[in-house]
Design a protein around this motif. Structure first.
Motif, PDB file in Angstrom:
ATOM      1  N   PRO A 117      -7.468   9.925 -10.234  1.00 34.95           N
ATOM      2  CA  PRO A 117      -8.239   9.769  -9.181  1.00 34.95           C
ATOM      3  C   PRO A 117      -7.782  10.496  -7.981  1.00 34.95           C
ATOM      4  O   PRO A 117      -6.525  10.414  -8.113  1.00 34.95           O
ATOM      5  CB  PRO A 117      -8.829   8.330  -9.021  1.00 34.95           C
ATOM      6  N   PRO A 118      -8.721  10.991  -7.304  1.00 37.56           N
ATOM      7  CA  PRO A 118      -8.153  11.699  -5.833  1.00 37.56           C
ATOM      8  C   PRO A 118      -7.329  10.545  -4.958  1.00 37.56           C
ATOM      9  O   PRO A 118      -7.630   9.086  -5.249  1.00 37.56           O
ATOM     10  CB  PRO A 118      -9.386  12.111  -5.235  1.00 37.56           C
ATOM     11  N   ALA A 119      -6.374  10.873  -4.191  1.00 37.23           N
ATOM     12  CA  ALA A 119      -5.520  10.114  -3.614  1.00 37.23           C
ATOM     13  C   ALA A 119      -6.473   8.949  -2.724  1.00 37.23           C
ATOM     14  O   ALA A 119      -6.185   7.677  -2.748  1.00 37.23           O
ATOM     15  CB  ALA A 119      -4.634  10.691  -2.742  1.00 37.23           C
ATOM     16  N   ASP A 120      -7.755   9.380  -2.077  1.00 32.09           N
ATOM     17  CA  ASP A 120      -8.401   8.409  -1.430  1.00 32.09           C
ATOM     18  C   ASP A 120      -9.160   7.644  -2.200  1.00 32.09           C
ATOM     19  O   ASP A 120     -10.137   6.813  -1.732  1.00 32.09           O
ATOM     20  CB  ASP A 120      -9.220   9.309  -0.541  1.00 32.09           C
ATOM     21  N   LYS A 121      -9.264   7.601  -3.445  1.00 29.61           N
ATOM     22  CA  LYS A 121     -10.095   6.899  -4.353  1.00 29.61           C
ATOM     23  C   LYS A 121      -9.225   5.822  -5.178  1.00 29.61           C
ATOM     24  O   LYS A 121      -9.746   5.158  -6.092  1.00 29.61           O
ATOM     25  CB  LYS A 121     -10.815   7.662  -5.408  1.00 29.61           C
ATOM     26  N   GLY A 122      -7.739   5.967  -4.852  1.00 23.82           N
ATOM     27  CA  GLY A 122      -6.906   5.045  -5.907  1.00 23.82           C
ATOM     28  C   GLY A 122      -7.160   3.611  -5.605  1.00 23.82           C
ATOM     29  O   GLY A 122      -6.895   2.975  -6.729  1.00 23.82           O
ATOM     30  N   ALA A 123      -7.726   2.966  -4.724  1.00 24.87           N
ATOM     31  CA  ALA A 123      -8.075   1.719  -4.392  1.00 24.87           C
ATOM     32  C   ALA A 123      -9.085   1.330  -5.685  1.00 24.87           C
ATOM     33  O   ALA A 123      -9.516  -0.048  -5.874  1.00 24.87           O
ATOM     34  CB  ALA A 123      -8.371   1.309  -3.175  1.00 24.87           C
ATOM     35  N   MET A 124      -9.823   2.188  -6.364  1.00 27.08           N
ATOM     36  CA  MET A 124     -11.239   1.847  -7.172  1.00 27.08           C
ATOM     37  C   MET A 124     -10.607   1.855  -8.398  1.00 27.08           C
ATOM     38  O   MET A 124     -11.423   1.173  -9.248  1.00 27.08           O
ATOM     39  CB  MET A 124     -12.153   3.073  -7.014  1.00 27.08           C
ATOM     40  N   VAL A 125      -9.342   2.092  -8.671  1.00 27.99           N
ATOM     41  CA  VAL A 125      -8.745   1.977 -10.026  1.00 27.99           C
ATOM     42  C   VAL A 125      -7.715   0.751 -10.071  1.00 27.99           C
ATOM     43  O   VAL A 125      -6.986   0.655  -9.180  1.00 27.99           O
ATOM     44  CB  VAL A 125      -8.320   3.157 -10.744  1.00 27.99           C
ATOM     45  N   GLY A 126      -7.732   0.032 -11.146  1.00 26.93           N
ATOM     46  CA  GLY A 126      -6.604  -0.809 -11.231  1.00 26.93           C
ATOM     47  C   GLY A 126      -5.013  -0.755 -10.844  1.00 26.93           C
ATOM     48  O   GLY A 126      -4.549  -1.516 -10.522  1.00 26.93           O
ATOM     49  N   TYR A 127      -4.771   0.576 -11.211  1.00 31.82           N
ATOM     50  CA  TYR A 127      -3.427   0.752 -11.304  1.00 31.82           C
ATOM     51  C   TYR A 127      -3.096   1.588  -9.779  1.00 31.82           C
ATOM     52  O   TYR A 127      -1.883   1.697  -9.549  1.00 31.82           O
ATOM     53  CB  TYR A 127      -3.233   1.922 -12.475  1.00 31.82           C
ATOM     54  N   GLY A 128      -3.956   2.063  -8.967  1.00 32.26           N
ATOM     55  CA  GLY A 128      -3.522   2.442  -7.925  1.00 32.26           C
ATOM     56  C   GLY A 128      -3.551   3.852  -7.860  1.00 32.26           C
ATOM     57  O   GLY A 128      -4.311   4.771  -7.498  1.00 32.26           O
ATOM     58  N   SER A 129      -2.305   4.177  -8.416  1.00 26.26           N
ATOM     59  CA  SER A 129      -1.750   5.511  -8.621  1.00 26.26           C
ATOM     60  C   SER A 129      -0.703   5.718  -9.692  1.00 26.26           C
ATOM     61  O   SER A 129      -0.063   4.654  -9.859  1.00 26.26           O
ATOM     62  CB  SER A 129      -1.105   6.274  -7.211  1.00 26.26           C
ATOM     63  N   PHE A 130      -0.710   6.839 -10.350  1.00 25.48           N
ATOM     64  CA  PHE A 130       0.299   7.056 -11.174  1.00 25.48           C
ATOM     65  C   PHE A 130       1.772   6.650 -10.887  1.00 25.48           C
ATOM     66  O   PHE A 130       2.513   6.064 -11.389  1.00 25.48           O
ATOM     67  CB  PHE A 130       0.104   8.423 -12.102  1.00 25.48           C
TER      68      PHE A 130
END
Length: 207
Positions: A117-130
């Motif tokens: 996901p784009p950096a500003d959408k990381g909160a929408m996925v369970g892992y946040g960021s890679f």
């Protein structure tokens, strides 16, 4: 007592086979082809997802590799593959096994498919960021002494270790010294080597 593993030598079934080798109980394996055996009506009656690994223990069905690892550790406590209930080590045991089954696998898969996901959408996925997920994994593995639950090798190491081994093999994780050192400890285990040899032999037999 019967243990039947439905698997494919080129699948996550290798995780379950390694776990079975660590358990040390007799078991049988039925290999299924993708798209044929896995989608056949008789197997769909066992696992409606039509996926492997699928374990059948005395008629009880368990699916999902992490669940199979956790189930076998509890079903065969004499193998010593889980901290006993009430032991504080039970916390990191559950924590890191399901961290690998959730955030790690999701983040690695998303990166491999160019679906992060784009950096500003990381909160929408369970892992946040890679990057954040891998940093947390490296911190857990780096603190392993030598395993995730201290001196006791557990089913969590089987599952987390499988994710690390594949990540390094397929270059979907950074080849950091911490991850490489953990992987080297894992692949030195006799049960890992037995399981790998059996699945590799089956893979070669398939042509």
């Amino acid at each position: 007592m019967s243990l039947m593993l439905y698997s494919n030598p080129m699948s996550r079934g290798r995780i379950a086979r390694w776990m079975l080798e660590e358990v040390g109980q007799p078991y049988d394996v039925t290999y299924l082809d993708y798209g044929t055996g896995m989608k056949a009506a008789d197997f769909l009656g066992v696992n409606p997802m039509g996926k492997v690994p699928t374990l059948v223990h005395d008629g009880v069905v368990v699916t999902e590799a992490a669940a199979i690892c956790a189930y076998l550790a509890d079903a065969f406590p004499d193998a010593g593959l889980a901290p006993p209930h009430g032991d504080p080590a039970r916390a990191p045991y559950y924590r890191w096994m399901f961290f690998a089954a959730g955030p790690v696998e999701a983040a690695v898969t998303a990166k491999s498919l160019n679906l992060l996901p784009p950096a500003d959408k990381g909160a929408m996925v369970g892992y946040g960021s890679f990057d954040g997920t891998i940093a947390a994994l490296e911190k857990a593995v780096g603190a392993a002494d030598p395993w995730l639950c201290g001196s006791q090798f557990t089913a969590a190491d089987v599952y987390v270790g499988s994710q690390v081994n594949w990540g390094l093999m397929f270059k979907s994780m950074p080849a950091s010294p911490v991850l490489q050192a953990y992987s080297e400890r894992l692949i030195a285990r006799p049960a890992y080597q037995r399981a790998s040899a059996l699945d590799d032999e089956a893979m070669q037999a398939k042509g």
